[in-house]
Design a protein around this motif. Structure first.
Motif, short mmCIF file in Angstrom:
data_model
loop_
_atom_site.label_atom_id
_atom_site.label_comp_id
_atom_site.label_asym_id
_atom_site.label_seq_id
_atom_site.Cartn_x
_atom_site.Cartn_y
_atom_site.Cartn_z
N GLU A 321 44.56 -21.97 -5.60
CA GLU A 321 44.42 -23.07 -4.64
C GLU A 321 42.97 -23.53 -4.49
OE1 GLU A 321 46.07 -21.52 -1.08
OE2 GLU A 321 48.14 -21.51 -1.84
N ASN A 322 42.03 -22.62 -4.70
CA ASN A 322 40.62 -22.93 -4.45
C ASN A 322 39.80 -23.21 -5.70
OD1 ASN A 322 39.76 -22.42 -1.38
ND2 ASN A 322 41.42 -21.02 -1.90
N LEU A 323 40.46 -23.27 -6.84
CA LEU A 323 39.73 -23.51 -8.09
C LEU A 323 39.47 -24.99 -8.37
CD1 LEU A 323 41.00 -20.85 -10.64
CD2 LEU A 323 38.64 -21.35 -10.05
N ASN A 324 39.65 -25.83 -7.35
CA ASN A 324 39.39 -27.25 -7.51
C ASN A 324 40.20 -27.83 -8.67
OD1 ASN A 324 38.20 -29.67 -6.82
ND2 ASN A 324 36.43 -29.37 -8.16
N LEU A 325 41.51 -27.47 -8.70
CA LEU A 325 42.38 -27.90 -9.78
C LEU A 325 43.11 -29.19 -9.42
CD1 LEU A 325 43.96 -24.44 -10.71
CD2 LEU A 325 41.92 -25.53 -11.67
N SER A 326 43.52 -29.92 -10.46
CA SER A 326 44.28 -31.15 -10.28
C SER A 326 45.62 -31.01 -10.98
CB SER A 326 43.52 -32.34 -10.86
OG SER A 326 42.33 -32.58 -10.15
N ILE A 327 46.55 -31.90 -10.62
CA ILE A 327 47.89 -31.87 -11.20
C ILE A 327 48.12 -33.16 -12.00
CG2 ILE A 327 50.37 -31.90 -10.66
CD1 ILE A 327 49.74 -30.15 -8.24
N GLY A 328 48.71 -33.02 -13.17
CA GLY A 328 49.04 -34.17 -14.00
C GLY A 328 50.45 -34.06 -14.55
N THR A 329 51.03 -35.20 -14.96
CA THR A 329 52.37 -35.22 -15.54
C THR A 329 52.36 -36.06 -16.81
OG1 THR A 329 53.41 -35.01 -13.36
CG2 THR A 329 54.80 -35.81 -15.16
N ILE A 359 56.46 -32.92 -18.46
CA ILE A 359 55.75 -31.70 -18.07
C ILE A 359 54.75 -31.99 -16.95
CG2 ILE A 359 54.21 -29.86 -18.86
CD1 ILE A 359 55.33 -30.24 -21.67
N THR A 360 54.88 -31.25 -15.88
CA THR A 360 53.90 -31.29 -14.78
C THR A 360 53.04 -30.05 -14.89
OG1 THR A 360 55.46 -32.47 -13.36
CG2 THR A 360 53.56 -31.45 -12.29
N PHE A 361 51.73 -30.25 -14.95
CA PHE A 361 50.83 -29.13 -15.20
C PHE A 361 49.63 -29.19 -14.25
CE2 PHE A 361 49.41 -32.67 -17.69
CZ PHE A 361 48.03 -32.63 -17.65
N ARG A 362 48.93 -28.05 -14.15
CA ARG A 362 47.75 -27.98 -13.30
C ARG A 362 46.58 -27.45 -14.12
NH1 ARG A 362 48.58 -25.52 -7.52
NH2 ARG A 362 49.33 -23.72 -8.71
N ALA A 363 45.40 -28.08 -13.96
CA ALA A 363 44.19 -27.66 -14.69
C ALA A 363 42.97 -28.23 -13.96
CB ALA A 363 44.24 -28.15 -16.13
N LYS A 364 41.78 -27.97 -14.51
CA LYS A 364 40.58 -28.56 -13.95
C LYS A 364 40.70 -30.08 -13.98
CE LYS A 364 37.35 -24.90 -15.31
NZ LYS A 364 36.16 -24.56 -16.11
N GLU A 365 40.11 -30.73 -12.99
CA GLU A 365 40.24 -32.18 -12.89
C GLU A 365 39.80 -32.89 -14.17
OE1 GLU A 365 38.81 -35.85 -9.94
OE2 GLU A 365 38.13 -33.79 -9.58
N LYS A 366 38.66 -32.45 -14.74
CA LYS A 366 38.15 -33.11 -15.96
C LYS A 366 39.12 -32.92 -17.12
CE LYS A 366 35.31 -29.22 -17.56
NZ LYS A 366 33.97 -28.78 -18.02
N ASP A 367 39.80 -31.75 -17.18
CA ASP A 367 40.75 -31.49 -18.27
C ASP A 367 42.03 -32.30 -18.08
OD1 ASP A 367 39.05 -29.71 -19.53
OD2 ASP A 367 39.78 -28.00 -18.37
N VAL A 368 42.48 -32.44 -16.83
CA VAL A 368 43.67 -33.26 -16.55
C VAL A 368 43.40 -34.71 -16.96
CG1 VAL A 368 45.14 -34.21 -14.73
CG2 VAL A 368 44.52 -31.78 -14.70
#
Length: 377
Positions: A321-329, A359-368
């Protein structure tokens, strides 16, 4: 253990310029040394070279202060080349302002702990220490650049750094989160080198790094000597600030202050989770008291026990939750993209519809953003 304590003396008074302690206590300790065949005397206060010389003259054994004791403990636990260089740098920085006086005193007559200094000329020895400091700094800078290159190669991983007071249980927490078996001892400064492992039981590629612990009342030069390894943890995407919950409230407050002072010194901007370890040793009331009394020092608190695996799953959830992650689809039938997402991101949902994967996935914002942009092209 380096030494086996025999007896402790405490004196509350204005420091004596000649001995640090009063002459009466000097006589008592000298008698104790003779009767019990004591090998070394350790002072909690920092001693000047002349005080050490005068005390050694009376005691007939070596006299060291707290800083020198810590340096010897460091040497005992230093395993890697970098750790040994850092310990030597701290030792030389402690030695430099005392070098000239030590040589002068040694020339007056040998005392325990002053052997060998009398062979040097005052200025030559001082310059020798300065040269060695510069050589070690240069070597450590090269090792720092090597670590930076290693970090760049870990670009697909999120990073979590363990920061905390010595003996707070950082290594135990590393073992518990990674499934590693790094040696754990109930001693201070058992970890001097950087250790990095992958967190297990989590749907992300996350590396966790453990390094040297902090200690209050250490002079700035000692902290500076180990900044390069501390930075290895502090430059992570997320910091776990590990605290021994079984300490008194006063101890916890003081140690938290030391942690934040060091993090501020190296300009750490990473988000923090305050991990109160050894919760198995405290009551529920103590827990509530910590949260209430030390609220101003606590960020994202969680109480765990690395030893008994208490709340570790919840800690892993907080890390995500605190890794500053973003969600993309993404919607795709490209097997290479699907494989990449499964290997490099956290898959939250994968729905097959009309022979395509949604596919819904979570990763670093720049990677999303990079993945979504590539899919749109």
């Amino acid at each position: 253990m380096l030494y086996e304590p025999v007896k402790t003396f405490v004196q509350i008074r204005k420091p004596d310029p000649k001995y640090q302690i009063g002459s009466g206590l000097v006589e008592r300790i000298a008698k104790e040394i003779k009767e019990n065949e004591i090998d070394i005397v350790v002072f909690g206060n920092q001693l000047s070279p002349s005080q050490k010389y005068n005390l050694a003259k009376n005691f007939k054994v070596e006299v060291i202060d707290k800083i020198e004791l810590v340096l010897r403990i460091f040497y005992k636990h230093a395993k890697s080349r970098e750790a040994l260089l850092q310990v030597r740098l701290a030792e030389l920085k402690y030695e430099l302002p005392r070098a000239k006086e030590k040589v002068r005193l040694a020339k007056q007559g040998e005392q325990p702990g002053f052997g060998g200094y009398g062979d040097y000329e005052v200025e030559k020895y001082y310059q020798k220490v300065k040269r060695e400091i510069n050589i070690i700094k240069s070597k450590l800078e090269k090792l720092k650049k090597h670590r930076e290159n290693l970090r760049k190669r870990r670009g697909n991983f999120d990073t979590v750094g363990l920061i905390g007071y010595t003996n707070a249980g950082k290594t135990s927490l590393l073992n518990a989160l990674s499934g590693d078996r790094k040696e754990v001892k109930n001693q201070v400064f058992t970890t001097l080198s950087t250790t990095t492992r992958r967190i297990r039981g989590i749907k992300r590629r996350i590396l966790i790094t453990d390094t040297v612990g902090f200690m209050d009342d250490l002079p700035p030069f000692m902290i500076e000597a180990f900044l390069s390894t501390i930075e290895e943890s502090a430059n992570s995407d997320l910091i776990l600030l590990v605290v021994d919950a079984s300490d008194s409230l006063e101890e916890i407050e003081r140690k938290l202050k030391v942690n934040y002072e060091v993090l501020d010194k190296i300009n750490c901007k990473s988000p923090i989770i305050t991990v109160f370890n050894k919760v198995d040793k405290i009551t529920y009331e103590k827990r509530e008291e910590i949260l209430k009394s030390l609220k101003r020092y606590i960020v994202n608190p969680i109480f765990v026990s690395a030893k008994y695996n208490i709340n570790l799953d919840k800690l892993k959830e907080m890390i995500l939750e605190n890794l500053n992650l973003s969600i993309g689809t993404v919607e795709t039938d490209n097997p290479k993209l699907i494989s990449y997402l499964y290997e490099n991101t956290e898959i939250l949902e994968d729905v097959l519809e009309d022979n395509k994967h949604i596919i819904t996935f979570r990763a670093k914002e720049k990677d999303v953003n990079r993945i979504l942009k590539a899919v749109r092209v």
